[in-house]
Design a protein around this motif. Structure first.
Motif, PDB file in Angstrom:
ATOM      1  N   TYR A 104       0.874  -1.164   0.000  1.00 22.61           N
ATOM      2  CA  TYR A 104       0.000   0.000   0.000  1.00 22.61           C
ATOM      3  C   TYR A 104       0.916   1.220   0.000  1.00 22.61           C
ATOM      4  N   LEU A 105       0.806   2.041  -1.046  1.00 23.20           N
ATOM      5  CA  LEU A 105       1.715   3.173  -1.218  1.00 23.20           C
ATOM      6  C   LEU A 105       1.180   4.469  -0.623  1.00 23.20           C
ATOM      7  N   GLY A 106      -0.118   4.527  -0.350  1.00 21.42           N
ATOM      8  CA  GLY A 106      -0.690   5.722   0.251  1.00 21.42           C
ATOM      9  C   GLY A 106      -1.972   6.144  -0.437  1.00 21.42           C
ATOM     10  N   GLN A 107      -2.502   7.272   0.020  1.00 20.72           N
ATOM     11  CA  GLN A 107      -3.724   7.810  -0.570  1.00 20.72           C
ATOM     12  C   GLN A 107      -3.649   9.325  -0.584  1.00 20.72           C
ATOM     13  N   VAL A 108      -4.437   9.905  -1.461  1.00 23.29           N
ATOM     14  CA  VAL A 108      -4.480  11.356  -1.589  1.00 23.29           C
ATOM     15  C   VAL A 108      -5.896  11.759  -1.980  1.00 23.29           C
ATOM     16  N   ASN A 109      -6.337  12.903  -1.481  1.00 22.06           N
ATOM     17  CA  ASN A 109      -7.637  13.426  -1.873  1.00 22.06           C
ATOM     18  C   ASN A 109      -7.497  14.072  -3.241  1.00 22.06           C
ATOM     19  N   ILE A 110      -8.392  13.718  -4.155  1.00 20.62           N
ATOM     20  CA  ILE A 110      -8.285  14.230  -5.530  1.00 20.62           C
ATOM     21  C   ILE A 110      -9.421  15.167  -5.910  1.00 20.62           C
ATOM     22  N   GLY A 111     -10.220  15.568  -4.945  1.00 13.86           N
ATOM     23  CA  GLY A 111     -11.258  16.554  -5.229  1.00 13.86           C
ATOM     24  C   GLY A 111     -12.643  15.960  -5.356  1.00 13.86           C
ATOM     25  N   MET A 112     -13.500  16.692  -6.037  1.00 13.93           N
ATOM     26  CA  MET A 112     -14.924  16.366  -6.111  1.00 13.93           C
ATOM     27  C   MET A 112     -15.279  15.387  -7.234  1.00 13.93           C
ATOM     28  N   TYR A 113     -14.296  14.955  -8.010  1.00 15.37           N
ATOM     29  CA  TYR A 113     -14.549  14.024  -9.109  1.00 15.37           C
ATOM     30  C   TYR A 113     -13.640  12.817  -8.943  1.00 15.37           C
ATOM     31  N   VAL A 126     -12.304   6.345  -4.059  1.00 14.01           N
ATOM     32  CA  VAL A 126     -13.424   6.036  -3.186  1.00 14.01           C
ATOM     33  C   VAL A 126     -13.995   7.329  -2.616  1.00 14.01           C
ATOM     34  N   ALA A 127     -15.320   7.363  -2.486  1.00 16.16           N
ATOM     35  CA  ALA A 127     -15.993   8.530  -1.915  1.00 16.16           C
ATOM     36  C   ALA A 127     -15.642   8.664  -0.438  1.00 16.16           C
ATOM     37  N   VAL A 128     -15.264   9.866  -0.020  1.00 14.94           N
ATOM     38  CA  VAL A 128     -14.914  10.113   1.380  1.00 14.94           C
ATOM     39  C   VAL A 128     -16.164  10.062   2.253  1.00 14.94           C
ATOM     40  N   THR A 143     -19.497  15.188  -1.521  1.00 14.67           N
ATOM     41  CA  THR A 143     -18.346  14.362  -1.152  1.00 14.67           C
ATOM     42  C   THR A 143     -17.141  14.629  -2.051  1.00 14.67           C
ATOM     43  N   SER A 144     -15.979  14.379  -1.498  1.00 16.46           N
ATOM     44  CA  SER A 144     -14.758  14.390  -2.302  1.00 16.46           C
ATOM     45  C   SER A 144     -14.282  12.944  -2.396  1.00 16.46           C
ATOM     46  N   PHE A 145     -13.214  12.733  -3.143  1.00 18.35           N
ATOM     47  CA  PHE A 145     -12.742  11.375  -3.398  1.00 18.35           C
ATOM     48  C   PHE A 145     -11.280  11.225  -3.007  1.00 18.35           C
TER      49      PHE A 145
END
Length: 176
Positions: free
Chosen positions: A57-66, A133-135, A143-145
């Motif tokens: 698992y390399l990590g996660q980041v919020n990518i906005g509303m789409y 994935v939806a937050v 929601t953001s993703f």
């Protein structure tokens, strides 16, 4: 018949009655074994007769509303730029959900398919894959993703995981 083998190369038990009937009707009926694909799966990948994928698992980041497939590359790049220490995880791709575990008991992520917006692989590094994935799936309009990024030890496993998650979308579309 195409799918008569289990993950470890043995006969898939629910198929046994059908295969036995065929053998009665056709006495010289034989199963064809593909010697190239009879590679055994190590015991640590099987838990309660389920195939678990051992991944980084390399990590996660919020990518906005789409969260569509168009943003997967952007999400993967942002995670790679973070240069976090990869974490060993087990991924269980079930019929209606995806579960990431730190070990066989501690759940890190638990996502149902309706919460997952997209899944895909990198074209230049095919062992890398991600899903968005939806937050806050309970508030879909605001929601953001998050984009979660994983790396498999083989391109084959990464492709199989992406395909299984994509199939999960089709299997759960009537649950929503």
């Amino acid at each position: 018949m195409i799918h008569w083998k289990w993950h470890d190369g043995s006969v898939y038990r629910p198929m046994l009655p059908h295969l036995q009937l065929m053998q009665k009707d056709i006495p010289d009926f034989q199963l064809q074994y593909d010697t190239k694909s009879n590679k055994e799966i190590s015991e640590d990948k099987l838990q309660d007769d389920r195939l678990l994928y051992s991944l980084q698992y390399l990590g996660q980041v919020n990518i906005g509303m789409y969260g569509g497939k168009e943003v997967l590359d952007e999400g993967i790049e942002k995670v790679l730029q973070q240069k976090l220490v990869p974490q060993e995880v087990l991924l269980d791709v079930k019929e209606t959900e995806v579960i990431s575990m730190e070990n066989s008991t501690q759940v890190l992520f638990h996502h149902h398919y309706p919460e997952i917006a997209s899944v895909g692989q990198r074209l230049d590094r095919r062992a890398l894959f991600a899903y968005c994935v939806a937050v806050s799936p309970e508030t879909p309009l605001t929601t953001s993703f998050d984009c979660l990024v994983f790396e498999s030890s083989s391109v084959k496993d990464a492709t199989e995981i992406v395909s299984r998650i994509a199939a999960g979308f089709r299997n759960t579309e009537w649950f929503v």
